[in-house]
Design a protein around this motif. Structure first.
Motif, PDB file in Angstrom:
ATOM      1  N   THR A 183       0.851  -1.187   0.000  1.00  0.00           N
ATOM      2  CA  THR A 183       0.000   0.000   0.000  1.00  0.00           C
ATOM      3  C   THR A 183       0.888   1.238   0.000  1.00  0.00           C
ATOM      4  OG1 THR A 183      -0.092   0.227   2.411  1.00  0.00           O
ATOM      5  CG2 THR A 183      -1.718  -1.239   1.382  1.00  0.00           C
ATOM      6  N   ASP A 184       0.285   2.407  -0.102  1.00  0.00           N
ATOM      7  CA  ASP A 184       1.054   3.650  -0.049  1.00  0.00           C
ATOM      8  C   ASP A 184       1.767   3.812   1.296  1.00  0.00           C
ATOM      9  OD1 ASP A 184       0.248   4.299  -2.587  1.00  0.00           O
ATOM     10  OD2 ASP A 184      -1.401   5.588  -1.928  1.00  0.00           O
ATOM     11  N   GLU A 185       1.211   3.213   2.354  1.00  0.00           N
ATOM     12  CA  GLU A 185       1.811   3.295   3.695  1.00  0.00           C
ATOM     13  C   GLU A 185       2.796   2.171   3.966  1.00  0.00           C
ATOM     14  OE1 GLU A 185      -1.716   3.517   3.394  1.00  0.00           O
ATOM     15  OE2 GLU A 185      -1.482   5.699   3.279  1.00  0.00           O
ATOM     16  N   GLY A 186       2.974   1.259   3.016  1.00  0.00           N
ATOM     17  CA  GLY A 186       3.897   0.145   3.189  1.00  0.00           C
ATOM     18  C   GLY A 186       3.184  -1.183   3.100  1.00  0.00           C
ATOM     19  N   PRO A 187       3.920  -2.279   3.321  1.00  0.00           N
ATOM     20  CA  PRO A 187       3.324  -3.601   3.182  1.00  0.00           C
ATOM     21  C   PRO A 187       2.352  -3.911   4.320  1.00  0.00           C
ATOM     22  CG  PRO A 187       5.568  -3.796   3.942  1.00  0.00           C
ATOM     23  CD  PRO A 187       5.335  -2.339   3.656  1.00  0.00           C
ATOM     24  N   VAL A 188       1.274  -4.596   3.979  1.00  0.00           N
ATOM     25  CA  VAL A 188       0.291  -5.052   4.963  1.00  0.00           C
ATOM     26  C   VAL A 188      -0.087  -6.488   4.644  1.00  0.00           C
ATOM     27  CG1 VAL A 188      -0.682  -2.752   5.373  1.00  0.00           C
ATOM     28  CG2 VAL A 188      -1.716  -4.229   3.659  1.00  0.00           C
ATOM     29  N   LEU A 189      -0.532  -7.193   5.671  1.00  0.00           N
ATOM     30  CA  LEU A 189      -1.114  -8.504   5.461  1.00  0.00           C
ATOM     31  C   LEU A 189      -2.616  -8.312   5.388  1.00  0.00           C
ATOM     32  CD1 LEU A 189       0.955 -10.708   7.905  1.00  0.00           C
ATOM     33  CD2 LEU A 189       1.119 -10.624   5.415  1.00  0.00           C
ATOM     34  N   GLN A 190      -3.234  -8.992   4.451  1.00  0.00           N
ATOM     35  CA  GLN A 190      -4.666  -8.853   4.240  1.00  0.00           C
ATOM     36  C   GLN A 190      -5.323 -10.213   4.408  1.00  0.00           C
ATOM     37  OE1 GLN A 190      -6.266  -8.000   0.201  1.00  0.00           O
ATOM     38  NE2 GLN A 190      -6.656  -5.979   1.108  1.00  0.00           N
ATOM     39  N   GLY A 191      -6.417 -10.244   5.183  1.00  0.00           N
ATOM     40  CA  GLY A 191      -7.128 -11.493   5.380  1.00  0.00           C
ATOM     41  C   GLY A 191      -8.306 -11.309   6.310  1.00  0.00           C
ATOM     42  N   GLU A 192      -8.936 -12.432   6.664  1.00  0.00           N
ATOM     43  CA  GLU A 192     -10.052 -12.414   7.602  1.00  0.00           C
ATOM     44  C   GLU A 192      -9.535 -12.052   8.998  1.00  0.00           C
ATOM     45  OE1 GLU A 192     -13.274 -12.846   6.874  1.00  0.00           O
ATOM     46  OE2 GLU A 192     -12.845 -13.200   4.753  1.00  0.00           O
ATOM     47  N   LEU A 193     -10.395 -11.441   9.794  1.00  0.00           N
ATOM     48  CA  LEU A 193     -10.002 -10.971  11.119  1.00  0.00           C
ATOM     49  C   LEU A 193      -9.439 -12.097  11.985  1.00  0.00           C
ATOM     50  CD1 LEU A 193      -9.866  -8.546  12.993  1.00  0.00           C
ATOM     51  CD2 LEU A 193     -12.204  -9.050  13.717  1.00  0.00           C
ATOM     52  N   GLU A 194     -10.079 -13.255  11.961  1.00  0.00           N
ATOM     53  CA  GLU A 194      -9.625 -14.384  12.776  1.00  0.00           C
ATOM     54  C   GLU A 194      -8.210 -14.823  12.383  1.00  0.00           C
ATOM     55  OE1 GLU A 194     -10.928 -18.924  12.947  1.00  0.00           O
ATOM     56  OE2 GLU A 194     -12.481 -17.581  13.740  1.00  0.00           O
ATOM     57  N   GLU A 195      -7.928 -14.864  11.100  1.00  0.00           N
ATOM     58  CA  GLU A 195      -6.583 -15.243  10.635  1.00  0.00           C
ATOM     59  C   GLU A 195      -5.554 -14.199  11.057  1.00  0.00           C
ATOM     60  OE1 GLU A 195      -5.435 -18.183   8.427  1.00  0.00           O
ATOM     61  OE2 GLU A 195      -7.059 -18.664   9.804  1.00  0.00           O
ATOM     62  N   LEU A 196      -5.900 -12.928  10.943  1.00  0.00           N
ATOM     63  CA  LEU A 196      -4.958 -11.872  11.322  1.00  0.00           C
ATOM     64  C   LEU A 196      -4.684 -11.878  12.823  1.00  0.00           C
ATOM     65  CD1 LEU A 196      -6.107  -8.941   9.022  1.00  0.00           C
ATOM     66  CD2 LEU A 196      -4.088 -10.402   8.757  1.00  0.00           C
ATOM     67  N   GLU A 197      -5.655 -12.270  13.625  1.00  0.00           N
ATOM     68  CA  GLU A 197      -5.428 -12.396  15.072  1.00  0.00           C
ATOM     69  C   GLU A 197      -4.398 -13.491  15.348  1.00  0.00           C
ATOM     70  OE1 GLU A 197      -6.453 -10.705  17.736  1.00  0.00           O
ATOM     71  OE2 GLU A 197      -7.643  -9.291  16.570  1.00  0.00           O
ATOM     72  N   LYS A 198      -4.503 -14.602  14.646  1.00  0.00           N
ATOM     73  CA  LYS A 198      -3.526 -15.690  14.795  1.00  0.00           C
ATOM     74  C   LYS A 198      -2.143 -15.233  14.350  1.00  0.00           C
ATOM     75  CE  LYS A 198      -6.983 -19.254  13.917  1.00  0.00           C
ATOM     76  NZ  LYS A 198      -7.422 -20.265  12.929  1.00  0.00           N
ATOM     77  N   VAL A 199      -2.093 -14.497  13.245  1.00  0.00           N
ATOM     78  CA  VAL A 199      -0.826 -13.976  12.732  1.00  0.00           C
ATOM     79  C   VAL A 199      -0.204 -13.024  13.743  1.00  0.00           C
ATOM     80  CG1 VAL A 199       0.199 -12.491  10.963  1.00  0.00           C
ATOM     81  CG2 VAL A 199      -1.409 -14.286  10.310  1.00  0.00           C
ATOM     82  N   LYS A 200      -1.025 -12.154  14.320  1.00  0.00           N
ATOM     83  CA  LYS A 200      -0.527 -11.203  15.324  1.00  0.00           C
ATOM     84  C   LYS A 200       0.124 -11.942  16.481  1.00  0.00           C
ATOM     85  CE  LYS A 200      -3.094  -9.444  18.444  1.00  0.00           C
ATOM     86  NZ  LYS A 200      -4.111  -8.804  19.240  1.00  0.00           N
ATOM     87  N   ASP A 201      -0.532 -12.991  16.973  1.00  0.00           N
ATOM     88  CA  ASP A 201       0.030 -13.769  18.079  1.00  0.00           C
ATOM     89  C   ASP A 201       1.360 -14.396  17.695  1.00  0.00           C
ATOM     90  OD1 ASP A 201      -2.196 -13.119  19.616  1.00  0.00           O
ATOM     91  OD2 ASP A 201      -3.218 -15.032  19.233  1.00  0.00           O
ATOM     92  N   GLU A 202       1.452 -14.907  16.483  1.00  0.00           N
ATOM     93  CA  GLU A 202       2.700 -15.526  16.030  1.00  0.00           C
ATOM     94  C   GLU A 202       3.818 -14.487  15.881  1.00  0.00           C
ATOM     95  OE1 GLU A 202       4.326 -18.820  12.957  1.00  0.00           O
ATOM     96  OE2 GLU A 202       2.326 -18.877  13.829  1.00  0.00           O
ATOM     97  N   ILE A 203       3.488 -13.317  15.371  1.00  0.00           N
ATOM     98  CA  ILE A 203       4.490 -12.248  15.230  1.00  0.00           C
ATOM     99  C   ILE A 203       4.994 -11.809  16.598  1.00  0.00           C
ATOM    100  CG2 ILE A 203       4.791  -9.818  14.587  1.00  0.00           C
ATOM    101  CD1 ILE A 203       3.073 -10.418  12.104  1.00  0.00           C
ATOM    102  N   ILE A 204       4.107 -11.656  17.551  1.00  0.00           N
ATOM    103  CA  ILE A 204       4.512 -11.259  18.903  1.00  0.00           C
ATOM    104  C   ILE A 204       5.437 -12.313  19.504  1.00  0.00           C
ATOM    105  CG2 ILE A 204       3.667 -10.934  21.270  1.00  0.00           C
ATOM    106  CD1 ILE A 204       1.220  -9.528  19.989  1.00  0.00           C
ATOM    107  N   LYS A 205       5.081 -13.577  19.336  1.00  0.00           N
ATOM    108  CA  LYS A 205       5.924 -14.663  19.839  1.00  0.00           C
ATOM    109  C   LYS A 205       7.306 -14.609  19.194  1.00  0.00           C
ATOM    110  CE  LYS A 205       6.178 -19.691  19.873  1.00  0.00           C
ATOM    111  NZ  LYS A 205       5.581 -20.921  19.373  1.00  0.00           N
ATOM    112  N   TYR A 206       7.343 -14.430  17.879  1.00  0.00           N
ATOM    113  CA  TYR A 206       8.611 -14.353  17.142  1.00  0.00           C
ATOM    114  C   TYR A 206       9.466 -13.183  17.634  1.00  0.00           C
ATOM    115  CZ  TYR A 206      11.827 -13.297  13.333  1.00  0.00           C
ATOM    116  OH  TYR A 206      12.953 -12.985  12.608  1.00  0.00           O
ATOM    117  N   LEU A 207       8.855 -12.011  17.777  1.00  0.00           N
ATOM    118  CA  LEU A 207       9.615 -10.839  18.206  1.00  0.00           C
ATOM    119  C   LEU A 207      10.119 -10.981  19.641  1.00  0.00           C
ATOM    120  CD1 LEU A 207       7.550  -7.943  16.598  1.00  0.00           C
ATOM    121  CD2 LEU A 207       9.794  -8.791  15.892  1.00  0.00           C
TER     122      LEU A 207
END
Length: 64
Positions: free
Chosen positions: A30-54
């Motif tokens: 996007t103009d603001e940079g890369p984003v992940l796009q998907g259903e809300l439930e999937e993005l919640e799972k992704v958020k948890d995985e990113i937090i764990k990774y970081l």
């Protein structure tokens, strides 16, 4: 309905690839940079995985 989640700094390209293989999300530029796009439930799972990774990465760096 599709939602977008901005990628935080510190996420590697290989991590993004793993996320895209594991979850039903797409990487969109996007103009603001890369984003992940998907259903809300999937993005919640992704958020948890990113937090764990970081958190694991922070622990690695603190151990140096």
């Amino acid at each position: 309905m599709l939602y977008e989640m901005r990628l935080p700094h510190g996420i590697t390209g290989s991590m993004v690839m793993k996320i895209m293989e594991k979850y039903n999300v797409e990487l969109v530029q996007t103009d603001e940079g890369p984003v992940l796009q998907g259903e809300l439930e999937e993005l919640e799972k992704v958020k948890d995985e990113i937090i764990k990774y970081l958190n694991e990465r922070i622990k690695e760096l603190e151990g140096r």
